[in-house]
Enzyme design. Structure first.
Site, PDB file in Angstrom:
ATOM      1  N   CYS A   1       0.812  -1.216   0.000  1.00  0.00           N
ATOM      2  CA  CYS A   1       0.000   0.000   0.000  1.00  0.00           C
ATOM      3  C   CYS A   1       0.849   1.271   0.000  1.00  0.00           C
ATOM      4  CB  CYS A   1      -0.909   0.013   1.222  1.00  0.00           C
ATOM      5  SG  CYS A   1      -1.712  -1.569   1.553  1.00  0.00           S
TER       6      CYS A   1
ATOM      7  N   CYS B   1     -13.495   0.287   8.042  1.00  0.00           N
ATOM      8  CA  CYS B   1     -12.643  -0.311   7.005  1.00  0.00           C
ATOM      9  C   CYS B   1     -12.761   0.472   5.705  1.00  0.00           C
ATOM     10  CB  CYS B   1     -13.053  -1.760   6.739  1.00  0.00           C
ATOM     11  SG  CYS B   1     -13.156  -2.812   8.208  1.00  0.00           S
TER      12      CYS B   1
ATOM     13  N   LYS C   1     -10.527   5.892   3.901  1.00  0.00           N
ATOM     14  CA  LYS C   1     -11.864   5.464   4.300  1.00  0.00           C
ATOM     15  C   LYS C   1     -12.940   5.963   3.355  1.00  0.00           C
ATOM     16  CE  LYS C   1     -15.270   3.797   6.471  1.00  0.00           C
ATOM     17  NZ  LYS C   1     -16.061   3.918   5.247  1.00  0.00           N
TER      18      LYS C   1
ATOM     19  N   HIS D   1      -9.030   3.431  -1.570  1.00  0.00           N
ATOM     20  CA  HIS D   1      -7.673   2.898  -1.416  1.00  0.00           C
ATOM     21  C   HIS D   1      -7.281   2.011  -2.601  1.00  0.00           C
ATOM     22  CE1 HIS D   1      -4.029   1.459   0.231  1.00  0.00           C
ATOM     23  NE2 HIS D   1      -4.493   0.446   0.938  1.00  0.00           N
TER      24      HIS D   1
END
Length: 391
Positions: free
Chosen positions: A86, A209, A331, A335
């Site tokens: 990431c 998440c 959030k 992502h």
């Protein structure tokens, strides 16, 4: 060493785009970055390119960097692909800064891209899982939500952090993301929504998440020798820091922080000559709500154990001490793994050049981006400040 500046940055929308490819998404981001440069820039001006991507779903695992840079017309420009989970494009930005500071290049493209929504849920979990420790975490069935749930549970046990405090992170970031036209989940949510959502991995629920997302982002980094050709006002890369740590959570001494983030931040602050008290905003890696709370502490925005109160008291919101995740964060904004770090730099560029619209932090002169790989196996931090460079 020479100073490095960001003179342009842009991104695609983040979301689910079944009609787009990784090439078309990257082209959108590249075009937006070029269009954001105040001066004239074209493909002949670039000396180098660095592209971050994990290659979710198995597409173009080899040579994915040249695949996208050739597509946008950077013919013959040496391109490096960075994979650091990431944190891939955060490290791509760092490598661009290194190339400029070393004198090897004057104009470098740093970007990232990922397509995540065209695979099944099981396949996506697999590709996300490869960034965790393989033998004892992924192959035993542990998901990233499960890993961060362990961190949340440990933080709760040690500091008294609550589910309500985790939910405040979601409420804040969705409020910010609702003002971001590029956000994947650009809607607001109430505290009740965030508290009552279905459990994903106890104590984390759905609103704790981030989503899996398609998208691309790009930044243009130039040297002090040429910056006045491209901008009257630019982001000086005041400091950059990076660190690695054990990939597996079980290998670490503590579950309540991310040591790589703290080390990366310390290096960036030392280079910049200013610390967290000077920041107007910060884009932090909130893949899960607990990750944002730990980032407050790791980056020195508050003391260990104070992060829950830091968010509930409004200290990380507009009107507080430092506005965190003005973009909506992972959030709300989304992502797309390989594009996330560069996407944070896009937000920093907009904030420090006064182009953030409804999200603008009034009078912002200094900001920070914080990008984490996996559950903390890698982290990279950039500190930026606005500077008049003249023409």
């Amino acid at each position: 060493m020479r100073d490095a500046y960001v003179v342009g940055a842009g991104q695609s929308d983040f979301g689910s785009f079944p009609d787009e490819s990784y090439r078309s998404l990257f082209e959108t981001a590249f075009d937006a970055a070029v269009d954001s440069v105040a001066g004239s820039i074209d493909t002949d001006n670039f000396d180098e390119a660095v592209v971050g991507t994990l290659g979710v779903g198995g597409r173009q695992l080899g040579l994915s960097g040249p695949a996208v840079t050739e597509h946008v017309g950077l013919h013959g420009v040496p391109t490096t692909r960075v994979e650091n989970a990431c944190a891939a494009s955060g490290y791509a930005v760092r490598q661009a800064v290194q190339a400029v500071k070393s004198g090897m290049a004057d104009v470098v493209l740093a970007g990232g891209v990922e397509v995540m929504t065209d695979a099944s849920g099981d396949a996506t979990k697999y590709w996300l899982g490869v960034s965790g420790e393989t033998e004892w975490e992924r192959l035993s069935g542990t998901t990233f939500a499960g890993v961060y749930a362990q961190m949340a549970s440990a933080h709760m046990a040690e500091y008294g952090t609550t589910r309500e405090q985790l939910s405040h992170v979601a409420v804040k970031n969705h409020a910010h993301g609702a003002d971001n036209p590029h956000a994947h989940l650009g809607f607001t949510c109430s505290l009740e929504d965030a508290m009552d959502a279905p459990v994903v991995a106890d104590p984390l629920n759905l609103y704790h998440c981030c989503p899996t997302t398609d998208g691309a982002a790009a930044a243009i980094v130039v040297s002090e020798d040429v910056v006045d050709q491209y901008a009257d006002e630019a982001l000086r890369v005041a400091g950059v820091g990076a660190a690695s740590d054990r990939v597996g959570l079980f290998q670490r001494d503590s579950y309540v922080n991310v040591p790589a983030s703290a080390e990366a931040a310390a290096t960036a602050y030392e280079m910049a000559g200013f610390g967290p008290e000077s920041l107007d905003f910060a884009e932090v890696h909130d893949c899960f709500a607990i990750a944002e709370l730990m980032a407050y502490e790791d980056l020195g925005l508050c003391e260990p154990g104070e992060s829950g109160a830091f968010v509930t008291d409004g200290r990380s919101d507009y009107g507080g001490e430092v506005v965190v995740n003005t973009s909506g964060g992972l959030k709300s904004k989304g992502h797309p793994i390989g594009a996330t770090g560069a996407g944070q730099v896009v937000e920093a560029f907009k904030q420090l050049t006064g182009q953030a619209g409804e999200r603008q932090v009034e009078g912002a002169t200094r900001g920070l981006t914080h990008n984490v790989g996996g559950s903390g196996g890698a982290a990279v931090v950039h500190a930026f400040e606005r500077e008049e460079v003249g023409a």
